[in-house]
Design a protein around this motif. Structure first.
Motif: not given
Length: 161
Positions: A37, A85-86, A89, A92, A122, A126, A161
């Motif tokens: 992430l 990530l996250d 989009t 990702n 998370r 993914r 977050t």
């Protein structure tokens, strides 16, 4: 030309192609990619591995810095940094490109009470995208890859977050 002649030629061509492919793969350096992430320590880890601690090759920050896959070629390895990530989009999808190129995947995550963090959970979730590609193509992008977990801190990070 007979069918048996064409069959033999086809088999020879396949063998030569496979030999060429195997030879070219042996001469390439292994590709190491960090994956996880945003702000999990991926770029910092690569800076340490490539001895770029004082003068960063892979830029780090307290906010989203990496937006595309970047590479550093060392003497023995090629190192790839991926977006976190996250974040969105596009990031990702860009991170997925990096993991597809990798021979070795290092998952960077903070730790929380001796277990993986909610952030790493998370990131693992993914990876469902790989299942979709496996269903479409019949081959997992993770096939023949080596993976490891790198713990990058002592906090969960979910509070931020």
């Amino acid at each position: 030309m007979s069918a048996s002649y064409l069959l033999k030629e086809s088999q020879d061509l396949r063998k030569y192609s496979q030999d060429f492919l195997n030879q070219s793969l042996r001469s390439e350096k292994p590709v190491i990619v960090t994956w996880g992430l945003m702000n999990a320590g991926k770029s910092s880890l690569l800076n340490m591995l490539t001895q770029h601690i004082e003068q960063e090759f892979f830029k780090t920050n307290d906010f989203r810095e990496t937006t595309e896959v970047s590479a550093y070629e060392g003497d023995q390895y090629i190192y790839l940094d991926t977006p976190g990530l996250d974040a969105n989009t596009a990031d990702n999808l860009e991170a997925l490109k990096g993991i597809k190129k990798a021979d070795i995947v290092l998952f960077a995550t903070p730790i929380w009470w001796g277990g993986r963090s909610s952030l790493m959970q998370r990131a693992i979730e993914r990876m469902d995208a790989f299942d979709e590609e496996y269903i479409k193509g019949g081959r997992s992008v993770l096939l023949n890859k080596v993976a490891g977990i790198v713990i990058t801190g002592t906090e969960d990070g979910a509070q931020a977050t």
